[in-house]
Scaffold this motif. Sequence first.
Motif, PDB file in Angstrom:
ATOM      1  N   LYS A 165      29.549  52.738  49.177  1.00 53.25           N
ATOM      2  CA  LYS A 165      28.907  51.525  49.671  1.00 53.25           C
ATOM      3  C   LYS A 165      29.079  50.374  48.687  1.00 53.25           C
ATOM      4  O   LYS A 165      29.213  50.573  47.485  1.00 53.25           O
ATOM      5  CB  LYS A 165      27.420  51.784  49.926  1.00 53.25           C
ATOM      6  N   GLU A 166      29.034  49.154  49.210  1.00 59.49           N
ATOM      7  CA  GLU A 166      29.321  47.973  48.395  1.00 59.49           C
ATOM      8  C   GLU A 166      28.164  47.531  47.512  1.00 59.49           C
ATOM      9  O   GLU A 166      28.278  46.527  46.814  1.00 59.49           O
ATOM     10  CB  GLU A 166      29.784  46.820  49.290  1.00 59.49           C
ATOM     11  N   ASN A 167      27.041  48.279  47.509  1.00 51.04           N
ATOM     12  CA  ASN A 167      26.008  47.971  46.525  1.00 51.04           C
ATOM     13  C   ASN A 167      26.300  48.668  45.198  1.00 51.04           C
ATOM     14  O   ASN A 167      25.518  48.570  44.249  1.00 51.04           O
ATOM     15  CB  ASN A 167      24.611  48.333  47.045  1.00 51.04           C
ATOM     16  N   PHE A 168      27.450  49.387  45.122  1.00 57.60           N
ATOM     17  CA  PHE A 168      27.940  49.934  43.862  1.00 57.60           C
ATOM     18  C   PHE A 168      29.038  49.020  43.338  1.00 57.60           C
ATOM     19  O   PHE A 168      29.740  48.352  44.095  1.00 57.60           O
ATOM     20  CB  PHE A 168      28.457  51.359  44.053  1.00 57.60           C
ATOM     21  N   ILE A 169      29.205  48.997  42.021  1.00 59.70           N
ATOM     22  CA  ILE A 169      29.996  47.947  41.381  1.00 59.70           C
ATOM     23  C   ILE A 169      31.475  47.961  41.764  1.00 59.70           C
ATOM     24  O   ILE A 169      32.053  46.902  42.024  1.00 59.70           O
ATOM     25  CB  ILE A 169      29.839  48.005  39.832  1.00 59.70           C
ATOM     26  N   VAL A 170      32.122  49.126  41.800  1.00 55.63           N
ATOM     27  CA  VAL A 170      33.566  49.142  42.055  1.00 55.63           C
ATOM     28  C   VAL A 170      33.900  48.646  43.462  1.00 55.63           C
ATOM     29  O   VAL A 170      34.752  47.763  43.625  1.00 55.63           O
ATOM     30  CB  VAL A 170      34.157  50.533  41.770  1.00 55.63           C
ATOM     31  N   PRO A 171      33.272  49.173  44.526  1.00 56.99           N
ATOM     32  CA  PRO A 171      33.585  48.624  45.857  1.00 56.99           C
ATOM     33  C   PRO A 171      33.202  47.157  46.008  1.00 56.99           C
ATOM     34  O   PRO A 171      33.862  46.414  46.737  1.00 56.99           O
ATOM     35  CB  PRO A 171      32.802  49.521  46.817  1.00 56.99           C
ATOM     36  N   LYS A 172      32.150  46.727  45.305  1.00 50.46           N
ATOM     37  CA  LYS A 172      31.780  45.309  45.359  1.00 50.46           C
ATOM     38  C   LYS A 172      32.889  44.449  44.763  1.00 50.46           C
ATOM     39  O   LYS A 172      33.270  43.415  45.342  1.00 50.46           O
ATOM     40  CB  LYS A 172      30.471  45.073  44.603  1.00 50.46           C
ATOM     41  N   LEU A 173      33.429  44.876  43.625  1.00 44.87           N
ATOM     42  CA  LEU A 173      34.518  44.124  43.005  1.00 44.87           C
ATOM     43  C   LEU A 173      35.786  44.179  43.861  1.00 44.87           C
ATOM     44  O   LEU A 173      36.499  43.174  43.989  1.00 44.87           O
ATOM     45  CB  LEU A 173      34.806  44.669  41.609  1.00 44.87           C
ATOM     46  N   MET A 174      36.068  45.336  44.438  1.00 38.87           N
ATOM     47  CA  MET A 174      37.248  45.460  45.298  1.00 38.87           C
ATOM     48  C   MET A 174      37.179  44.498  46.476  1.00 38.87           C
ATOM     49  O   MET A 174      38.175  43.869  46.836  1.00 38.87           O
ATOM     50  CB  MET A 174      37.399  46.899  45.794  1.00 38.87           C
ATOM     51  N   ARG A 175      36.007  44.379  47.061  1.00 38.29           N
ATOM     52  CA  ARG A 175      35.853  43.447  48.186  1.00 38.29           C
ATOM     53  C   ARG A 175      36.111  42.014  47.736  1.00 38.29           C
ATOM     54  O   ARG A 175      36.823  41.258  48.410  1.00 38.29           O
ATOM     55  CB  ARG A 175      34.455  43.557  48.782  1.00 38.29           C
ATOM     56  N   ALA A 176      35.537  41.644  46.585  1.00 39.72           N
ATOM     57  CA  ALA A 176      35.712  40.272  46.088  1.00 39.72           C
ATOM     58  C   ALA A 176      37.173  39.976  45.775  1.00 39.72           C
ATOM     59  O   ALA A 176      37.701  38.917  46.125  1.00 39.72           O
ATOM     60  CB  ALA A 176      34.843  40.066  44.846  1.00 39.72           C
ATOM     61  N   LEU A 233      36.994  44.712  34.996  1.00 41.37           N
ATOM     62  CA  LEU A 233      37.469  43.462  35.587  1.00 41.37           C
ATOM     63  C   LEU A 233      38.914  43.177  35.208  1.00 41.37           C
ATOM     64  O   LEU A 233      39.699  42.697  36.033  1.00 41.37           O
ATOM     65  CB  LEU A 233      36.579  42.307  35.135  1.00 41.37           C
ATOM     66  N   SER A 234      39.299  43.501  33.985  1.00 45.28           N
ATOM     67  CA  SER A 234      40.677  43.277  33.537  1.00 45.28           C
ATOM     68  C   SER A 234      41.656  44.154  34.310  1.00 45.28           C
ATOM     69  O   SER A 234      42.738  43.702  34.699  1.00 45.28           O
ATOM     70  CB  SER A 234      40.799  43.561  32.037  1.00 45.28           C
ATOM     71  N   ILE A 239      45.736  44.619  38.811  1.00 43.70           N
ATOM     72  CA  ILE A 239      46.109  45.208  40.102  1.00 43.70           C
ATOM     73  C   ILE A 239      46.275  44.127  41.167  1.00 43.70           C
ATOM     74  O   ILE A 239      47.249  44.125  41.931  1.00 43.70           O
ATOM     75  CB  ILE A 239      45.056  46.243  40.543  1.00 43.70           C
ATOM     76  N   TYR A 240      45.322  43.193  41.224  1.00 44.92           N
ATOM     77  CA  TYR A 240      45.342  42.168  42.267  1.00 44.92           C
ATOM     78  C   TYR A 240      46.133  40.925  41.856  1.00 44.92           C
ATOM     79  O   TYR A 240      46.326  40.019  42.662  1.00 44.92           O
ATOM     80  CB  TYR A 240      43.909  41.772  42.640  1.00 44.92           C
ATOM     81  N   GLU A 241      46.522  40.868  40.595  1.00 44.52           N
ATOM     82  CA  GLU A 241      47.359  39.791  40.057  1.00 44.52           C
ATOM     83  C   GLU A 241      46.688  38.425  40.129  1.00 44.52           C
ATOM     84  O   GLU A 241      47.302  37.410  40.441  1.00 44.52           O
ATOM     85  CB  GLU A 241      48.721  39.760  40.770  1.00 44.52           C
ATOM     86  N   TYR A 242      45.384  38.413  39.869  1.00 43.65           N
ATOM     87  CA  TYR A 242      44.670  37.142  39.680  1.00 43.65           C
ATOM     88  C   TYR A 242      43.324  37.431  39.034  1.00 43.65           C
ATOM     89  O   TYR A 242      42.817  38.553  39.082  1.00 43.65           O
ATOM     90  CB  TYR A 242      44.519  36.379  40.998  1.00 43.65           C
ATOM     91  N   ASP A 243      42.771  36.413  38.400  1.00 43.31           N
ATOM     92  CA  ASP A 243      41.479  36.544  37.721  1.00 43.31           C
ATOM     93  C   ASP A 243      40.358  35.997  38.604  1.00 43.31           C
ATOM     94  O   ASP A 243      40.573  35.068  39.391  1.00 43.31           O
ATOM     95  CB  ASP A 243      41.480  35.783  36.393  1.00 43.31           C
ATOM     96  N   ILE A 244      39.205  36.562  38.419  1.00 41.85           N
ATOM     97  CA  ILE A 244      38.035  36.126  39.156  1.00 41.85           C
ATOM     98  C   ILE A 244      36.959  35.725  38.147  1.00 41.85           C
ATOM     99  O   ILE A 244      36.832  36.346  37.086  1.00 41.85           O
ATOM    100  CB  ILE A 244      37.535  37.256  40.095  1.00 41.85           C
ATOM    101  N   LYS A 245      36.202  34.692  38.450  1.00 42.58           N
ATOM    102  CA  LYS A 245      35.156  34.233  37.543  1.00 42.58           C
ATOM    103  C   LYS A 245      33.850  34.968  37.846  1.00 42.58           C
ATOM    104  O   LYS A 245      33.424  35.044  38.996  1.00 42.58           O
ATOM    105  CB  LYS A 245      34.954  32.726  37.685  1.00 42.58           C
ATOM    106  N   VAL A 246      33.220  35.493  36.796  1.00 44.19           N
ATOM    107  CA  VAL A 246      31.949  36.200  36.946  1.00 44.19           C
ATOM    108  C   VAL A 246      30.786  35.239  36.732  1.00 44.19           C
ATOM    109  O   VAL A 246      30.744  34.516  35.734  1.00 44.19           O
ATOM    110  CB  VAL A 246      31.843  37.371  35.946  1.00 44.19           C
ATOM    111  N   ILE A 247      29.873  35.224  37.682  1.00 41.02           N
ATOM    112  CA  ILE A 247      28.637  34.445  37.553  1.00 41.02           C
ATOM    113  C   ILE A 247      27.478  35.432  37.466  1.00 41.02           C
ATOM    114  O   ILE A 247      27.305  36.279  38.352  1.00 41.02           O
ATOM    115  CB  ILE A 247      28.448  33.510  38.760  1.00 41.02           C
TER     116      ILE A 247
END
Length: 298
Positions: A165-176, A233-234, A239-247
């Motif tokens: 489920k997406e309330n866990f960190i890895v699937p949440k990051l994968m979705r983003a 995150l790195s 894998i996705y070939e772009y960076d995402i900003k963490v808030i």
Amino acid sequence: MTKVLVTGGSGFFGHGIMKAFAANGFDVVGTTTKSNGEHLIECDIVDSDAVKRAVDDNDPDIIIHSAALSSVTSGKPIDYYTVNVVGTENVLRAASSRKRRVVLVSTAGVYGNQTTDVLTEDLPPAPIHHYGISKFACERLAVMHGAALDITIVRPFNIIGVGQKENFIVPKLMRAFSNRDSTVRLGNTNVYRDYIDLQTASEIMVRIADQPRTSGQVLNLCAGHATSLDDLLSIMAIIYEYDIKVIVDPEFVRPSEVWRLIGSNRRLIENDCWITPPDLSQVLRKMVAEQANKGASS
């Protein structure tokens, strides 16, 4: 053929456990609170009569108790104790109709924050949230029923895989990342976790259940090394070939945070239950590919 009953068989870990036992030649059935599926029976573990029927009708040699309210942040406090503690008492009581092998799925969350980096099973539990507290209560119930059953307690660390489920960190990051979001809102970021993939964790569960000398023991289920959130995150960025900003969003910041969850896998190795998992980057790449294939076929 050895019969196995897996509570929570339609859940993330329970389903993986069922597949692993079936692949190893066991006769497996699971419980679910959802609509029935293949090798699944409807049974709410909070309902003592339903649990007794499930055990009596199937008469399993091994019970893997994985059904639980498992998220640290979802659910009202009372729900953790109703589902986890009352449900576990119902399962153990029903199982005690004869001497059975029972593997109780607890959590590494029972350790809380310790003064040592690597968590071994002989550390005194110090849970700091309702999920961890409720699971430690389940462990004490297992001790209470220990004379009537052949029980092993397993403390999983962070199991990851497709279907979580997406309330866990890895699937949440994968979705983003898959949505190409420019930002992702997270809670505490200075955390370290011990990740192990679902397939390996499930195969280890088969070995634990099938290994007589694990009887009466408490075993960590972990990879044995930590990954920081920054490192996670790195890897995702590569894998996705772009960076995402963490808030950092105060809404997601837990006041009772476990900062470092790093397990010792020594007992798994000593009891011949260890399987070396693939490295985290390989696991994440496989998850991304599987998720992409799933999306393309839907």
